[in-house]
Design a protein around this motif. Structure first.
Motif, PDB file in Angstrom:
ATOM      1  N   GLU A  41       0.803  -1.225   0.000  1.00 16.01           N
ATOM      2  CA  GLU A  41       0.000   0.000   0.000  1.00 16.01           C
ATOM      3  C   GLU A  41       0.838   1.277   0.000  1.00 16.01           C
ATOM      4  OE1 GLU A  41      -3.783  -0.682   2.652  1.00 16.01           O
ATOM      5  OE2 GLU A  41      -2.042  -1.682   3.570  1.00 16.01           O
ATOM      6  N   LEU A  42       2.142   1.140   0.167  1.00 13.35           N
ATOM      7  CA  LEU A  42       3.005   2.323   0.239  1.00 13.35           C
ATOM      8  C   LEU A  42       3.201   2.930  -1.139  1.00 13.35           C
ATOM      9  CD1 LEU A  42       5.665   0.997   2.766  1.00 13.35           C
ATOM     10  CD2 LEU A  42       3.773   2.581   3.215  1.00 13.35           C
ATOM     11  N   PRO A  43       3.419   4.243  -1.208  1.00 12.06           N
ATOM     12  CA  PRO A  43       3.648   4.888  -2.508  1.00 12.06           C
ATOM     13  C   PRO A  43       5.009   4.507  -3.085  1.00 12.06           C
ATOM     14  CG  PRO A  43       3.992   6.453  -0.730  1.00 12.06           C
ATOM     15  CD  PRO A  43       3.473   5.182  -0.090  1.00 12.06           C
ATOM     16  N   GLN A  44       5.147   4.761  -4.371  1.00 10.91           N
ATOM     17  CA  GLN A  44       6.427   4.541  -5.035  1.00 10.91           C
ATOM     18  C   GLN A  44       7.449   5.536  -4.484  1.00 10.91           C
ATOM     19  OE1 GLN A  44       7.341   2.133  -7.396  1.00 10.91           O
ATOM     20  NE2 GLN A  44       5.426   1.314  -6.608  1.00 10.91           N
ATOM     21  N   PRO A  45       8.735   5.156  -4.454  1.00  4.08           N
ATOM     22  CA  PRO A  45       9.766   6.092  -3.980  1.00  4.08           C
ATOM     23  C   PRO A  45       9.852   7.334  -4.881  1.00  4.08           C
ATOM     24  CG  PRO A  45      10.638   3.856  -4.107  1.00  4.08           C
ATOM     25  CD  PRO A  45       9.287   3.848  -4.774  1.00  4.08           C
ATOM     26  N   LEU A  46      10.164   8.448  -4.267  1.00  2.00           N
ATOM     27  CA  LEU A  46      10.397   9.702  -4.980  1.00  2.00           C
ATOM     28  C   LEU A  46      11.875   9.798  -5.335  1.00  2.00           C
ATOM     29  CD1 LEU A  46       8.406  11.992  -2.522  1.00  2.00           C
ATOM     30  CD2 LEU A  46       7.611  11.118  -4.733  1.00  2.00           C
ATOM     31  N   ASN A  47      12.184  10.438  -6.451  1.00  2.00           N
ATOM     32  CA  ASN A  47      13.567  10.711  -6.841  1.00  2.00           C
ATOM     33  C   ASN A  47      13.929  12.071  -6.255  1.00  2.00           C
ATOM     34  OD1 ASN A  47      16.012  11.324  -8.019  1.00  2.00           O
ATOM     35  ND2 ASN A  47      15.316  11.077 -10.119  1.00  2.00           N
ATOM     36  N   VAL A  48      14.796  12.060  -5.248  1.00  5.00           N
ATOM     37  CA  VAL A  48      15.182  13.296  -4.565  1.00  5.00           C
ATOM     38  C   VAL A  48      16.700  13.407  -4.606  1.00  5.00           C
ATOM     39  CG1 VAL A  48      15.066  14.607  -2.411  1.00  5.00           C
ATOM     40  CG2 VAL A  48      13.143  13.149  -3.086  1.00  5.00           C
ATOM     41  N   LEU A  49      17.198  14.165  -5.572  1.00  5.84           N
ATOM     42  CA  LEU A  49      18.639  14.381  -5.730  1.00  5.84           C
ATOM     43  C   LEU A  49      19.398  13.059  -5.787  1.00  5.84           C
ATOM     44  CD1 LEU A  49      19.027  17.356  -3.223  1.00  5.84           C
ATOM     45  CD2 LEU A  49      18.758  17.480  -5.704  1.00  5.84           C
ATOM     46  N   GLY A  50      18.823  12.076  -6.472  1.00  7.74           N
ATOM     47  CA  GLY A  50      19.470  10.786  -6.640  1.00  7.74           C
ATOM     48  C   GLY A  50      19.119   9.767  -5.582  1.00  7.74           C
ATOM     49  N   GLU A  51      18.532  10.206  -4.480  1.00  9.21           N
ATOM     50  CA  GLU A  51      18.059   9.270  -3.461  1.00  9.21           C
ATOM     51  C   GLU A  51      16.666   8.791  -3.845  1.00  9.21           C
ATOM     52  OE1 GLU A  51      18.291   9.883   0.941  1.00  9.21           O
ATOM     53  OE2 GLU A  51      18.825  11.877   0.214  1.00  9.21           O
ATOM     54  N   ARG A  52      16.311   7.618  -3.338  1.00  7.70           N
ATOM     55  CA  ARG A  52      14.959   7.104  -3.481  1.00  7.70           C
ATOM     56  C   ARG A  52      14.314   7.210  -2.101  1.00  7.70           C
ATOM     57  NH1 ARG A  52      18.819   4.653  -5.555  1.00  7.70           N
ATOM     58  NH2 ARG A  52      18.993   2.986  -4.018  1.00  7.70           N
ATOM     59  N   ILE A  53      13.316   8.098  -1.997  1.00  9.22           N
ATOM     60  CA  ILE A  53      12.695   8.354  -0.699  1.00  9.22           C
ATOM     61  C   ILE A  53      11.224   7.958  -0.761  1.00  9.22           C
ATOM     62  CG2 ILE A  53      12.087  10.098   1.018  1.00  9.22           C
ATOM     63  CD1 ILE A  53      14.599  11.625   0.234  1.00  9.22           C
ATOM     64  N   THR A  54      10.850   7.046   0.120  1.00  5.69           N
ATOM     65  CA  THR A  54       9.461   6.619   0.232  1.00  5.69           C
ATOM     66  C   THR A  54       8.839   7.313   1.430  1.00  5.69           C
ATOM     67  OG1 THR A  54      10.051   4.446  -0.658  1.00  5.69           O
ATOM     68  CG2 THR A  54       7.923   4.634   0.465  1.00  5.69           C
ATOM     69  N   VAL A  55       7.730   8.011   1.199  1.00  3.49           N
ATOM     70  CA  VAL A  55       6.996   8.655   2.285  1.00  3.49           C
ATOM     71  C   VAL A  55       6.163   7.563   2.956  1.00  3.49           C
ATOM     72  CG1 VAL A  55       5.329  10.424   2.928  1.00  3.49           C
ATOM     73  CG2 VAL A  55       6.913  10.841   1.025  1.00  3.49           C
ATOM     74  N   LEU A  56       6.576   7.159   4.141  1.00  2.00           N
ATOM     75  CA  LEU A  56       5.858   6.115   4.874  1.00  2.00           C
ATOM     76  C   LEU A  56       4.667   6.702   5.628  1.00  2.00           C
ATOM     77  CD1 LEU A  56       9.006   4.247   6.254  1.00  2.00           C
ATOM     78  CD2 LEU A  56       7.604   3.623   4.261  1.00  2.00           C
ATOM     79  N   VAL A  57       4.859   7.891   6.207  1.00  2.00           N
ATOM     80  CA  VAL A  57       3.799   8.596   6.926  1.00  2.00           C
ATOM     81  C   VAL A  57       4.016  10.085   6.699  1.00  2.00           C
ATOM     82  CG1 VAL A  57       2.767   9.090   9.177  1.00  2.00           C
ATOM     83  CG2 VAL A  57       3.730   6.825   8.738  1.00  2.00           C
ATOM     84  N   ASP A  58       2.972  10.780   6.253  1.00  2.93           N
ATOM     85  CA  ASP A  58       3.084  12.235   6.161  1.00  2.93           C
ATOM     86  C   ASP A  58       2.301  12.864   7.313  1.00  2.93           C
ATOM     87  OD1 ASP A  58       0.353  12.435   5.455  1.00  2.93           O
ATOM     88  OD2 ASP A  58       0.806  12.511   3.325  1.00  2.93           O
ATOM     89  N   SER A  59       2.480  14.155   7.504  1.00  2.00           N
ATOM     90  CA  SER A  59       1.871  14.822   8.659  1.00  2.00           C
ATOM     91  C   SER A  59       0.350  14.840   8.578  1.00  2.00           C
ATOM     92  CB  SER A  59       2.412  16.247   8.789  1.00  2.00           C
ATOM     93  OG  SER A  59       2.045  17.004   7.655  1.00  2.00           O
ATOM     94  N   GLY A  60      -0.193  14.732   7.376  1.00  2.00           N
ATOM     95  CA  GLY A  60      -1.641  14.679   7.238  1.00  2.00           C
ATOM     96  C   GLY A  60      -2.237  13.443   7.896  1.00  2.00           C
ATOM     97  N   ARG A  61      -1.517  12.352   7.855  1.00  2.00           N
ATOM     98  CA  ARG A  61      -1.992  11.108   8.480  1.00  2.00           C
ATOM     99  C   ARG A  61      -1.647  11.056   9.963  1.00  2.00           C
ATOM    100  NH1 ARG A  61      -1.521   5.719   5.059  1.00  2.00           N
ATOM    101  NH2 ARG A  61      -3.469   5.334   6.130  1.00  2.00           N
ATOM    102  N   SER A  62      -0.484  11.615  10.337  1.00  2.00           N
ATOM    103  CA  SER A  62      -0.023  11.490  11.723  1.00  2.00           C
ATOM    104  C   SER A  62      -0.460  12.652  12.605  1.00  2.00           C
ATOM    105  CB  SER A  62       1.499  11.397  11.762  1.00  2.00           C
ATOM    106  OG  SER A  62       2.062  12.671  11.478  1.00  2.00           O
ATOM    107  N   GLY A  63      -0.796  13.765  11.983  1.00  2.00           N
ATOM    108  CA  GLY A  63      -1.104  14.960  12.761  1.00  2.00           C
ATOM    109  C   GLY A  63       0.140  15.725  13.188  1.00  2.00           C
ATOM    110  N   GLY A  64       1.315  15.278  12.723  1.00  2.00           N
ATOM    111  CA  GLY A  64       2.547  15.971  13.092  1.00  2.00           C
ATOM    112  C   GLY A  64       3.766  15.396  12.412  1.00  2.00           C
ATOM    113  N   LEU A  65       4.336  14.349  12.972  1.00  4.14           N
ATOM    114  CA  LEU A  65       5.601  13.824  12.458  1.00  4.14           C
ATOM    115  C   LEU A  65       5.460  13.249  11.054  1.00  4.14           C
ATOM    116  CD1 LEU A  65       5.765  10.460  12.421  1.00  4.14           C
ATOM    117  CD2 LEU A  65       5.771  10.802  14.863  1.00  4.14           C
TER     118      LEU A  65
END
Length: 158
Positions: free
Chosen positions: A13-37
């Motif tokens: 269910e996790l999103p595809q990794p983002l390309n961030v300056l050559g790194e592959r970053i997967t957003v596991l939890v964003d603040s919209g879901r957690s209310g903060g972190l």
């Protein structure tokens, strides 16, 4: 403000990794879901990592695999699996994957997922020169800093 709700997500269910300056970053939890972190899986090849920068959120890194050199303020250290580094909001920091590796990072508030998404979108839209990404970085809550002497060699590619 709406109260956050418990949630769980499988790997599928996790999103595809983002390309961030050559790194592959997967957003596991964003603040919209957690209310903060916010929580991320960061995968990088040897030599990958951001230039010295600061932002309004605390950031904590847990090294899962490989070796990562992290600089924060006047500190710089190579860290391996099981190590933790914490960077308070506003402190200039950088990191460089010394070997291929993976980290889990946690931020104290909203901001990083928006920044990572904007960088991925700019790269997909054809921004291939790192210098073209500087406005995207600045518009999304981060400030680039002059590299301290200890970080200049590690971040020379940017």
């Amino acid at each position: 403000m709406a109260q956050t709700q418990p949630f769980m997500a499988s790997c599928a269910e996790l999103p595809q990794p983002l390309n961030v300056l050559g790194e592959r970053i997967t957003v596991l939890v964003d603040s919209g879901r957690s209310g903060g972190l916010e929580l991320f899986r960061q995968q990088g090849d040897a030599g990958q990592g951001p230039p010295p920068h600061a932002h309004e959120w605390d950031e904590t890194f847990y090294i899962v695999t490989g070796e990562v050199e992290i600089g924060a303020g006047d500190l710089s250290q190579r860290l391996g699996p099981g190590a933790v580094a914490h960077v308070p909001a506003g402190v200039t920091h950088w990191f460089r994957f010394v070997t291929d590796g993976e980290m889990i990072s946690v931020t104290s508030r909203a901001g990083a997922s928006r920044l990572f998404g904007a960088l991925d979108a700019a790269i997909k839209a054809g921004a291939t020169e790192k210098q073209a990404l500087i406005p995207v970085i600045l518009e999304n809550g981060a400030v680039l800093r002059v590299a301290p002497q200890s970080a200049r060699q590690a971040t020379a590619e940017f």
